[in-house]
Design an enzyme around this catalytic site. Structure first.
Site, PDB file in Angstrom:
ATOM      1  CE  LYS A 167      -2.558   2.637   3.038  1.00 48.14           C
ATOM      2  NZ  LYS A 167      -2.648   2.752   4.462  1.00 48.14           N
ATOM      3  CG  ASP A 192      -7.157   5.158   2.677  1.00 50.07           C
ATOM      4  OD1 ASP A 192      -8.223   4.854   2.083  1.00 50.07           O
ATOM      5  OD2 ASP A 192      -6.815   6.340   2.861  1.00 50.07           O
TER       6      ASP A 192
END
Length: 215
Positions: A123, A141
């Site tokens: 990420k 997220d």
């Protein structure tokens, strides 16, 4: 929960791009070095908090070289108002050392190399590449996860699977869509008290007001 149709996906995508065409991260940074640190610190911490912390850190440690030689306790002291600051301080120094040892002091800009750095997972790597290089990637997220599920774009239980589904469904303009979904989730499609009646331009595509948490 209903899943968005192909037509709905196209319309959602177009509305996101129309409303957030020029969206960028709310993290403050001047270069790739500052960006990767800000993104690392932002894990489970608000961008607002990170922006309060980083000026002192960047002033004292201006480069990978200075950060690599930093005193751990000093870094901890500077970032102590950030969540998981002990771990993050260790990772920042380790990251800087790896960049010097393995990449000649230059922070790499590809996923394979970025994820070899301490504190940088998929990420974080994607967020850095999206923001700095406009890479056609998605990063998920808590905001993106919630928005994706409320709009029926994904029913996946994890951030990684949700990212795969969004990438497959949207295909292009992922860098814009990532930023769009973050900001939309942060300010409009909020976990508590979403602004459905006042500010939402995607109301007709909403499948649920349930607040989804990343599994």
């Amino acid at each position: 929960m209903k899943i968005a149709t192909k037509i709905e996906i196209t319309e959602i995508k177009n509305l996101f791009i129309k409303n957030y065409a020029n969206a960028v991260t709310e993290l403050n940074y001047k270069n790739l070095y500052e960006l990767i640190i800000a993104v690392m610190l932002s894990a489970q911490c608000t961008d607002k908090r990170v922006n309060i912390i980083t000026p002192a850190l960047f002033k004292k440690y201006t480069s990978v070289q200075t950060l690599a030689k930093a005193d751990l306790d000093d870094v901890k002291e500077i970032i102590k108002s950030c969540s998981f600051f002990n771990n993050k301080a260790k990772n920042l120094i380790k990251m800087a050392n790896t960049v010097i040892q393995n990449f000649g002091g230059e922070i790499p800009l590809n996923e394979k190399d970025l994820i070899t750095l301490a504190g940088v997972g998929q990420k974080t790597a994607h967020v850095v590449m999206i923001e700095y290089a406009g890479a056609n990637l998605m990063a998920v997220d808590t905001h993106v996860f919630r928005v994706a599920h409320r709009l029926g774009l994904s029913s996946a239980k994890t951030a990684t699977k949700t990212e795969e589904e969004l990438t497959k469904k949207f295909k292009t303009d992922l860098h814009i869509l990532h930023q769009a979904m973050v900001l939309f989730g942060r300010y409009i499609c909020k976990a508590i008290n979403p602004k459905c009646e006042t500010d939402c331009f995607l109301k007709e595509y909403c499948k649920t007001k349930k607040s989804f948490k990343v599994g």
